[in-house]
Design a protein around this motif. Sequence first.
Motif, mmCIF file in Angstrom:
data_model
loop_
_atom_site.group_PDB
_atom_site.id
_atom_site.type_symbol
_atom_site.label_atom_id
_atom_site.label_comp_id
_atom_site.label_asym_id
_atom_site.label_seq_id
_atom_site.Cartn_x
_atom_site.Cartn_y
_atom_site.Cartn_z
ATOM 1 N N PRO A 34 2.022 14.896 4.392
ATOM 2 C CA PRO A 34 3.420 14.783 3.927
ATOM 3 C C PRO A 34 4.361 13.864 4.748
ATOM 4 O O PRO A 34 4.352 13.789 5.913
ATOM 5 N N GLY A 35 5.257 12.918 3.802
ATOM 6 C CA GLY A 35 6.191 12.084 4.405
ATOM 7 C C GLY A 35 5.535 10.795 4.811
ATOM 8 O O GLY A 35 6.403 9.874 5.418
ATOM 9 N N VAL A 36 4.068 10.532 4.894
ATOM 10 C CA VAL A 36 3.627 9.212 5.151
ATOM 11 C C VAL A 36 3.102 8.637 3.858
ATOM 12 O O VAL A 36 2.378 9.403 3.275
ATOM 13 N N CYS A 37 3.764 7.498 3.688
ATOM 14 C CA CYS A 37 3.282 6.535 2.507
ATOM 15 C C CYS A 37 2.965 5.098 2.931
ATOM 16 O O CYS A 37 3.180 4.867 4.154
ATOM 17 N N THR A 38 2.274 4.485 2.292
ATOM 18 C CA THR A 38 1.752 3.295 2.463
ATOM 19 C C THR A 38 2.226 2.320 1.282
ATOM 20 O O THR A 38 2.485 2.690 0.212
ATOM 21 N N TYR A 39 2.175 0.957 1.476
ATOM 22 C CA TYR A 39 2.532 -0.086 0.579
ATOM 23 C C TYR A 39 1.801 -1.430 1.062
ATOM 24 O O TYR A 39 2.014 -1.695 2.067
ATOM 25 N N TYR A 40 0.981 -2.136 -0.022
ATOM 26 C CA TYR A 40 0.296 -3.138 -0.100
ATOM 27 C C TYR A 40 1.155 -4.204 -0.534
ATOM 28 O O TYR A 40 0.758 -4.465 -1.713
ATOM 29 N N ASN A 41 1.769 -5.270 0.132
ATOM 30 C CA ASN A 41 2.569 -6.037 -0.372
ATOM 31 C C ASN A 41 1.659 -7.178 -1.051
ATOM 32 O O ASN A 41 1.988 -7.856 -2.029
ATOM 33 N N ALA A 42 0.700 -7.647 -0.064
ATOM 34 C CA ALA A 42 -0.313 -8.660 -0.733
ATOM 35 C C ALA A 42 -0.884 -8.366 -1.832
ATOM 36 O O ALA A 42 -1.095 -9.170 -2.883
ATOM 37 N N GLY A 147 9.532 11.393 -1.236
ATOM 38 C CA GLY A 147 9.801 12.049 0.212
ATOM 39 C C GLY A 147 9.291 11.570 1.486
ATOM 40 O O GLY A 147 8.909 12.126 2.365
ATOM 41 N N CYS A 148 9.246 10.142 1.225
ATOM 42 C CA CYS A 148 8.539 9.605 2.456
ATOM 43 C C CYS A 148 9.413 9.756 3.681
ATOM 44 O O CYS A 148 10.694 9.411 3.615
ATOM 45 N N GLY A 149 8.905 9.786 4.987
ATOM 46 C CA GLY A 149 9.521 9.765 6.238
ATOM 47 C C GLY A 149 9.143 8.553 6.967
ATOM 48 O O GLY A 149 9.750 8.064 7.950
ATOM 49 N N LEU A 150 7.831 8.128 6.614
ATOM 50 C CA LEU A 150 7.282 6.770 7.109
ATOM 51 C C LEU A 150 6.659 6.123 6.313
ATOM 52 O O LEU A 150 5.967 6.460 5.512
ATOM 53 N N LEU A 151 6.904 4.837 6.125
ATOM 54 C CA LEU A 151 6.157 3.902 4.911
ATOM 55 C C LEU A 151 5.644 2.986 5.804
ATOM 56 O O LEU A 151 6.148 2.009 6.691
ATOM 57 N N LEU A 152 4.396 2.805 5.730
ATOM 58 C CA LEU A 152 3.237 1.987 6.559
ATOM 59 C C LEU A 152 2.784 0.611 5.851
ATOM 60 O O LEU A 152 2.702 0.881 4.731
ATOM 61 N N ASP A 153 2.789 -0.489 6.359
ATOM 62 C CA ASP A 153 2.282 -1.472 5.822
ATOM 63 C C ASP A 153 0.753 -1.282 5.442
ATOM 64 O O ASP A 153 -0.152 -0.976 6.673
#
Length: 191
Positions: A34-42, A147-153
């Motif tokens: 919960p609260g941890v999300c990721t996103y891949y820009n490339a 509900g992200c608390g952290l967005l990681l690359d």
Amino acid sequence: MKALIIAATAAASLVSTAALAQQAAPQNPGPVIPGVCTYYNARLLAQSSAGQAVETRMQQLAQEVQGELQPYATAIQTEATALQSGGASIPADQLNQRRQALQQRAQEAQQLEATRENELRYTLGTQRQKITEAVSPILTALYQEKGCGLLLDRESVFMMNPAMDLTDVAIQRLNAALPTLTFNRMPVPAQ
């Protein structure tokens, strides 16, 4: 020119590496944190309609530049070959003049090539900035909705539960907000 081709190849290999990593993902990816999300820009740049439009147009512009530079290279090579093969029969003063003229044309061609490479680099950066500006509010909205608390690359994460990845939804929303980009080669502003 070489740098642009290398960058395009690197982007394509990033996407194929991501596809291989997804295929090799574990059967049980673990719990959603919960609260941890990721996103891949490339991946967004490679798979969004705007990103694909930029890639296609940049390839076209690179080909146009190559077509513009090719006559210079051909003329310089032709003159160099003529000087090399007929050097003994050309009077020394004429030979020196032709060599100097050839050297000057080669320098001008190198300067033109550097200018065009800088223009292509600047154009690509400007178009990617437009995509970044369009996706930024989308990511902010997704961050809040999920509900992200952290967005990681995603590039920094080796494995994760795919349910934590915001990239697919970001691509869908970007495609709706910015379906394409049209542009021409841009001159680099004086700094």
